[in-house]
Design an enzyme around this catalytic site. Structure first.
Site, short mmCIF file in Angstrom:
data_model
loop_
_atom_site.label_atom_id
_atom_site.label_comp_id
_atom_site.label_asym_id
_atom_site.label_seq_id
_atom_site.Cartn_x
_atom_site.Cartn_y
_atom_site.Cartn_z
N SER A 199 -12.66 3.07 7.46
CA SER A 199 -11.76 2.31 6.60
C SER A 199 -11.67 0.88 7.10
CB SER A 199 -10.36 2.93 6.62
OG SER A 199 -9.42 1.96 6.16
N HIS A 213 -14.91 2.93 3.34
CA HIS A 213 -13.64 3.28 2.68
C HIS A 213 -12.78 2.02 2.58
CE1 HIS A 213 -10.37 6.24 1.80
NE2 HIS A 213 -9.58 5.39 2.45
N ASP A 253 -9.12 0.56 1.42
CA ASP A 253 -7.74 0.94 1.11
C ASP A 253 -7.05 -0.16 0.33
OD1 ASP A 253 -7.31 3.55 2.32
OD2 ASP A 253 -7.79 2.55 4.21
N MET A 265 -3.69 -1.37 -1.44
CA MET A 265 -2.23 -1.13 -1.46
C MET A 265 -1.57 -2.27 -2.24
SD MET A 265 -1.56 0.05 2.46
CE MET A 265 -2.74 1.09 3.34
N HIS A 323 -9.88 3.62 -2.35
CA HIS A 323 -8.68 4.45 -2.34
C HIS A 323 -7.51 3.63 -2.85
CE1 HIS A 323 -5.66 6.78 0.46
NE2 HIS A 323 -5.42 6.98 -0.82
N MET A 327 -3.95 3.01 -3.56
CA MET A 327 -2.55 3.39 -3.29
C MET A 327 -1.68 2.41 -4.07
SD MET A 327 -3.09 4.17 0.74
CE MET A 327 -4.63 3.25 0.73
N MET A 343 -4.50 13.55 2.20
CA MET A 343 -3.91 12.58 3.13
C MET A 343 -3.33 13.33 4.32
SD MET A 343 -4.52 9.64 1.83
CE MET A 343 -3.64 8.71 3.10
N ASP A 358 -8.06 11.89 5.17
CA ASP A 358 -7.78 10.47 5.41
C ASP A 358 -6.48 10.30 6.19
OD1 ASP A 358 -7.59 7.73 5.35
OD2 ASP A 358 -7.32 7.57 3.17
C1 DX5 Z 1 -3.63 5.12 5.06
C2 DX5 Z 1 -5.04 4.78 4.60
C3 DX5 Z 1 -6.07 5.26 5.57
C4 DX5 Z 1 -5.95 4.60 6.90
C5 DX5 Z 1 -6.78 5.27 7.91
O1 DX5 Z 1 -2.72 4.63 4.14
O2 DX5 Z 1 -5.31 5.40 3.37
O3 DX5 Z 1 -7.38 5.13 5.03
O4 DX5 Z 1 -6.30 3.27 6.86
O5 DX5 Z 1 -6.50 4.67 9.13
P1 DX5 Z 1 -6.47 5.50 10.47
O6 DX5 Z 1 -7.82 6.16 10.59
O7 DX5 Z 1 -6.23 4.48 11.49
O8 DX5 Z 1 -5.38 6.52 10.34
ZN ZN Z 2 -7.50 5.53 2.68
#
Ligand code: DX5
Ligand code: ZN
Length: 221
Positions: A14, A39, A41, A43, A72, A74, A143, A181
């Site tokens: 990620s 990956h 993320d 947000m 991903h 969020m 998750m 994840d």
């Molecule tokens: C959490 C994200 C993950 C996160 C993973 O909200 O969706 O993808 O960045 O990070 P680590 O591997 O550090 O938990």
């Molecule tokens: Zn993620």
């Protein structure tokens, strides 16, 4: 049968934990280190408190790698964002069950936009909430932390959920991948893979390590 033992394990770093001032170089470095997917993320400051990246960064990452981009989302109302991320080069788009009152339609829209649909569920969300859409998705994201930030501890109940999904997949002859994840490190990678996870996301474990290749090997083995 032990799930995962005879499947290829996919490692998806990620970029949330990458050095954003050198993002292109970081992506090239994890690719050279042998990872399988990237990956990303996303947000929005609503579904989770943080704001991270949008389609512009996906497009930038698309330029420096040919690896599949696993995006991903969020975000609240992900249906508004699907076309933008697909056009930017996302191969897989995951939306949260918790953010989609009309989940089935959102998944359909992802496929119509040319990406592979995935559904993500928070640690508190039961598998029953997504059973009805499993035939529609290419992947389920379990998750193993509460979404929102990198570097949190793995929540053990994810193991049972992964195993439950793997069982459902066997019973139904399903083809969806199972991604886990959050909080994945070399120390717990085997356990999640044996429970049935095919795709392991790792942010801080990879980008926080000195030797990306060694960490990716350790996650895979
Ligand atoms: C959490 C994200 C993950 C996160 C993973 O909200 O969706 O993808 O960045 O990070 P680590 O591997 O550090 O938990
Ligand atoms: Zn993620």
């Amino acid at each position: 049968m032990r799930e995962g033992s005879d499947r290829k394990r996919t490692i998806a770093p990620s970029i949330l934990s990458a050095d954003f001032s050198r993002l292109g170089a970081e992506v090239e470095a994890v690719e050279a280190a042998g990872c399988d997917w990237i990956h990303i993320d996303v947000m929005d400051g609503h579904f989770v408190p943080q704001i991270t990246v949008g389609p512009g960064i996906v497009r930038a990452v698309r330029k420096v790698t040919r690896l599949p981009l696993d995006v991903h989302l969020m975000v609240e109302e992900p249906s508004r964002q699907i076309e933008g991320f697909a056009a930017a080069g996302a191969d897989i788009v995951a939306v949260h069950q918790e953010a989609c009152p009309a989940l089935s339609e959102v998944l359909e829209a992802i496929r119509a936009a040319g990406a592979k649909p995935a559904v993500a569920i928070n640690p508190e969300t039961a598998l029953a909430k997504i059973e009805g859409v499993l035939d529609q998705v290419d992947m389920v994201v379990v998750m193993s932390v509460n979404p929102g930030r990198a570097g949190q501890d793995f929540i053990e109940s994810a193991i049972e959920k992964i195993a439950g999904l793997a069982k459902l997949r066997r019973e139904r002859g399903g083809h969806w991948l199972i991604e886990v994840d959050g909080g994945i490190k070399p120390e717990n990678a085997r356990k999640v893979a044996e429970a049935g996870a095919d795709v392991l996301v790792a942010g801080s474990a990879v980008f926080g390590s000195r030797d990306y290749a060694e960490t990716i090997r350790a996650l895979r083995s």
